[in-house]
Structures are given as C-alpha cells and as structure tokens.
Design a protein around this motif. Structure first.
Motif, mmCIF file in Angstrom:
data_model
loop_
_atom_site.group_PDB
_atom_site.id
_atom_site.type_symbol
_atom_site.label_atom_id
_atom_site.label_comp_id
_atom_site.label_asym_id
_atom_site.label_seq_id
_atom_site.Cartn_x
_atom_site.Cartn_y
_atom_site.Cartn_z
ATOM 1 N N PRO A 111 5.353 -48.673 15.458
ATOM 2 C CA PRO A 111 7.098 -49.470 16.562
ATOM 3 C C PRO A 111 8.054 -49.356 15.039
ATOM 4 N N MET A 112 7.859 -50.131 14.202
ATOM 5 C CA MET A 112 8.440 -50.428 13.050
ATOM 6 C C MET A 112 10.015 -49.654 13.020
ATOM 7 N N LEU A 113 11.172 -49.736 12.919
ATOM 8 C CA LEU A 113 11.910 -48.541 12.910
ATOM 9 C C LEU A 113 12.156 -47.612 11.903
ATOM 10 N N LEU A 114 11.664 -48.199 10.619
ATOM 11 C CA LEU A 114 10.950 -47.632 9.134
ATOM 12 C C LEU A 114 10.247 -46.439 9.955
ATOM 13 N N ALA A 115 9.941 -46.009 11.061
ATOM 14 C CA ALA A 115 8.467 -45.091 10.855
ATOM 15 C C ALA A 115 9.234 -44.062 11.249
ATOM 16 N N ALA A 116 10.296 -44.338 12.405
ATOM 17 C CA ALA A 116 10.854 -43.182 13.031
ATOM 18 C C ALA A 116 10.849 -41.840 12.311
ATOM 19 N N GLU A 117 11.747 -42.036 10.507
ATOM 20 C CA GLU A 117 11.816 -41.093 9.837
ATOM 21 C C GLU A 117 10.802 -40.080 9.289
ATOM 22 N N HIS A 118 9.389 -40.957 9.325
ATOM 23 C CA HIS A 118 8.617 -40.407 8.800
ATOM 24 C C HIS A 118 8.126 -39.617 9.931
ATOM 25 N N LYS A 119 8.343 -40.463 11.033
ATOM 26 C CA LYS A 119 7.395 -39.333 12.153
ATOM 27 C C LYS A 119 8.447 -37.976 12.920
ATOM 28 N N ALA A 120 9.737 -38.116 12.243
ATOM 29 C CA ALA A 120 10.213 -37.105 12.320
ATOM 30 C C ALA A 120 10.234 -36.201 11.737
ATOM 31 N N THR A 121 9.804 -36.197 10.266
ATOM 32 C CA THR A 121 9.410 -35.661 9.298
ATOM 33 C C THR A 121 8.286 -34.725 9.302
ATOM 34 N N GLU A 122 7.148 -35.935 10.153
ATOM 35 C CA GLU A 122 5.811 -35.281 10.503
ATOM 36 C C GLU A 122 6.328 -33.537 10.999
ATOM 37 N N GLN A 123 7.276 -33.817 12.143
ATOM 38 C CA GLN A 123 7.650 -33.148 13.741
ATOM 39 C C GLN A 123 8.056 -31.867 12.419
ATOM 40 N N ALA A 124 8.962 -32.067 11.499
ATOM 41 C CA ALA A 124 9.446 -31.099 10.593
ATOM 42 C C ALA A 124 8.535 -30.305 10.860
ATOM 43 N N ILE A 125 7.457 -30.892 9.777
ATOM 44 C CA ILE A 125 6.024 -30.311 8.757
ATOM 45 C C ILE A 125 5.711 -29.068 9.973
ATOM 46 N N HIS A 126 5.368 -30.182 11.039
ATOM 47 C CA HIS A 126 4.674 -29.004 11.755
ATOM 48 C C HIS A 126 4.988 -28.249 12.227
ATOM 49 N N ASP A 127 7.033 -28.221 12.376
ATOM 50 C CA ASP A 127 7.664 -26.855 13.357
ATOM 51 C C ASP A 127 7.907 -25.880 12.299
ATOM 52 N N ALA A 128 7.497 -26.427 10.724
ATOM 53 C CA ALA A 128 7.454 -25.503 9.935
ATOM 54 C C ALA A 128 6.625 -24.398 10.025
ATOM 55 N N GLY A 129 5.341 -24.273 10.303
ATOM 56 C CA GLY A 129 3.983 -24.085 10.001
ATOM 57 C C GLY A 129 3.901 -24.266 8.540
ATOM 58 N N ILE A 130 4.120 -24.911 8.211
ATOM 59 C CA ILE A 130 3.788 -25.001 6.842
ATOM 60 C C ILE A 130 2.242 -25.594 6.624
ATOM 61 N N PRO A 131 1.092 -25.006 5.650
ATOM 62 C CA PRO A 131 -0.065 -25.837 5.187
ATOM 63 C C PRO A 131 0.191 -27.194 4.628
ATOM 64 N N ALA A 132 -0.397 -28.464 5.584
ATOM 65 C CA ALA A 132 0.084 -29.525 4.898
ATOM 66 C C ALA A 132 -0.628 -30.405 5.448
ATOM 67 N N VAL A 133 -0.629 -31.637 5.112
ATOM 68 C CA VAL A 133 -1.970 -33.609 4.976
ATOM 69 C C VAL A 133 -1.235 -34.334 4.875
ATOM 70 N N ILE A 134 -0.734 -34.841 5.432
ATOM 71 C CA ILE A 134 -0.434 -35.629 5.723
ATOM 72 C C ILE A 134 -1.181 -37.139 5.115
ATOM 73 N N LEU A 135 -0.683 -38.447 4.459
ATOM 74 C CA LEU A 135 -0.709 -39.336 3.713
ATOM 75 C C LEU A 135 0.066 -40.403 4.243
ATOM 76 N N ARG A 136 -0.265 -41.327 5.351
ATOM 77 C CA ARG A 136 0.396 -41.758 5.750
ATOM 78 C C ARG A 136 -0.601 -43.635 5.762
#
Length: 287
Positions: A111-136
């Motif tokens: 719920p942190m405000l700081l998490a919103a941009e990270h969540k959006a970036t993760e979605q952008a990576i997913h939408d791009a269809g690029i092979p990715a690994v997420i280090l949270r």
C-alpha cells in the motif's frame, strides 16, 4: 554482455564489483548518465556508455549487443514510470534476452505510495512481452544507519512506524542477489523474488541497539505521519518526497516492509547481513 543502469550509483557499483568477481570486465557494460563521472568504472576495464533515462535516443545505442540488462529503478521519485518505460522500449528494440528490474517488496499489494511506480513498471515490462525477472527489494539497512550520527547527537530516532518491523538487508546483499540472478545458469524469465532480510527490527529496537553500542542515550520517538513529514522537510527534503517517506513508515507500521520468507538468503546461499552488523560497521566498531 551484461548491462547495468545507474552503474555509478550506490547499488550499481556493488553490482559491477560483484560481476567482476565472476566474469571478465569485457562482458560488463556500465550505463551511466554522465560518462565523465564514471572513470573509476572505466579503469576497471568495464565498458562505459551514456544512457540517460530522460534522453531515450541514448538508450537504444547504449543497449546494442546487450544480452542481459539490470534496470535499477530510477532515483527520481515521481518520474520513474516514463523513465523506466523508455529503457524497457529500448531493451525490446535491441532484443535483450533478459531484463531484471529492482522493484519493491510485494509491489503488487504493497500500500505504500512508493510502490505505485514499481507496480506500474512491472506492468509495463509485462505488457512489452520482454523476458524478465523481478527483484522486489525490501528496505536497505543503510536507509537508517546513514543517519546514525544524527541519532546519537540528538538522542532521538524520529519516525512514524510505531511497532512495525523492518526486514532490512544491506545494499551489498541486494547487489549480490542481482549478480546471482544475472549469472544464473537456470532460466530466470518469469520469476519474481520477494527479497528482505532474515530478521526484522522495530525502530525502538534500533534505537536501543545504538544506545548499547555507543553508551549514549538514544530512544525512538514515534509521531504522526504528518509530523514526521514536517520533520523531514525541516531537514531539507522536498515536501513531496518527505510525504512519500512518511507514508512508507506509516505503512511499515502495518507490515508493508515485513517479510520473513528468507527468499533473499536462499538466493544468496548465505544469511543476510544482520542489521546490527551494518550498524556496527557504520559506527566503525569491529564486528
């Protein structure tokens, strides 16, 4: 080749040093905003290329020939999403085989405000269809130990986290985890790692440890999020950023930065650095 964005930053430098222990400098590309400030990396034999998040035309050229890319999240809170999207676009354009991104602990539900941009970036990576690994990545222990001199001088650790626990790890721990993922022989695409320290502490416990180590009377003073944001502004932080940090502590009070899964230590193959050891190191007390 393996490329690291923000390679001259605090985390990036640790990652480069870690990679150099396992692979030749010729295999490493340090992506930096200002190449004139990265001479130390060049002297190590690492290839240094300009890559400015705010100048997308520099990114495709910087990623030429790169097989794996570590996208270290931008330090410019509030501007991260378009900056990250520019890197993601360039990585896809250049056919990067694996993108690793440093997100935040439990980004999808945090719920942190700081998490919103990270969540959006993760979605952008997913939408791009690029092979990715997420280090949270969870909180760095250095987020607190860097201010220990001020805590000792004032006798106070100020915050609004209540009795919330911080499962922190050292910046070196998170860098070593990134290195492990980038050099892993098993496929990493599609994996999400929730990374945090093995043990947690409250800010009251942190203050008590400072007192124990130094013999100085230091205690934790819990205030409201608004009061803490005001305190941070008095220290010189911009109002918007102070509000984000105060919100992070307020959410930590209800567990936003707690994680006892020990995923990080399993990835490292060793225990995470105890927060007490990081504190001792900052105080220059032998561990």
């Amino acid at each position: 080749m393996i490329a690291i964005t923000g390679a001259s930053g605090q985390l990036g430098q640790f990652v480069v040093q870690g990679l150099l222990k396992h692979t030749a400098a010729a295999n490493i590309v340090a992506l930096v905003r200002n190449v004139t400030k990265a001479t130390a990396l060049s002297e190590l034999g690492v290839t240094v290329r300009q890559a400015d998040y705010n100048q997308p035309d520099t990114l495709a050229t910087a990623l030429h020939g790169v097989e794996k890319l570590l996208l270290i999240s931008s330090s410019e809170v509030g501007q991260r999403v378009p900056q990250h999207q520019a890197v993601i676009h360039a990585a896809k354009q250049q056919g990067v085989a694996l993108l690793a991104y440093t997100s935040v602990l439990h980004a999808d539900s945090n719920p942190m405000l700081l998490a919103a941009e990270h969540k959006a970036t993760e979605q952008a990576i997913h939408d791009a269809g690029i092979p990715a690994v997420i280090l949270r990545n969870g909180w760095y222990t250095e987020n607190y130990t860097q201010s220990v001199a001020d805590h000792i001088a004032s006798g106070i650790v100020m915050g609004c986290a209540g009795d919330g626990k911080f499962y922190t790890a050292s910046r070196q721990d998170y860098a070593d985890a990134a290195v492990a993922v980038l050099l892993a022989t098993e496929p990493q695409a599609g994996k999400v790692y929730e990374l945090a320290g093995d043990t947690g502490f409250t800010l009251s416990e942190y203050a008590a440890e400072i007192s124990r180590l130094t013999g100085k009377g230091v205690h934790y003073h819990n205030v409201t999020p608004a009061e803490y944001a005001s305190f941070l502004c008095e220290l010189g932080l911009p109002g918007a950023f102070a509000a984000v940090l105060a919100d992070s502590e307020a959410q930590a009070a209800i567990g936003a930065l707690a994680d006892s899964s020990k995923t990080l230590s399993r990835l490292l193959g060793r225990a995470t650095t105890p927060w007490q050891h990081s504190l001792q190191a900052r105080l220059k007390i032998p561990v």
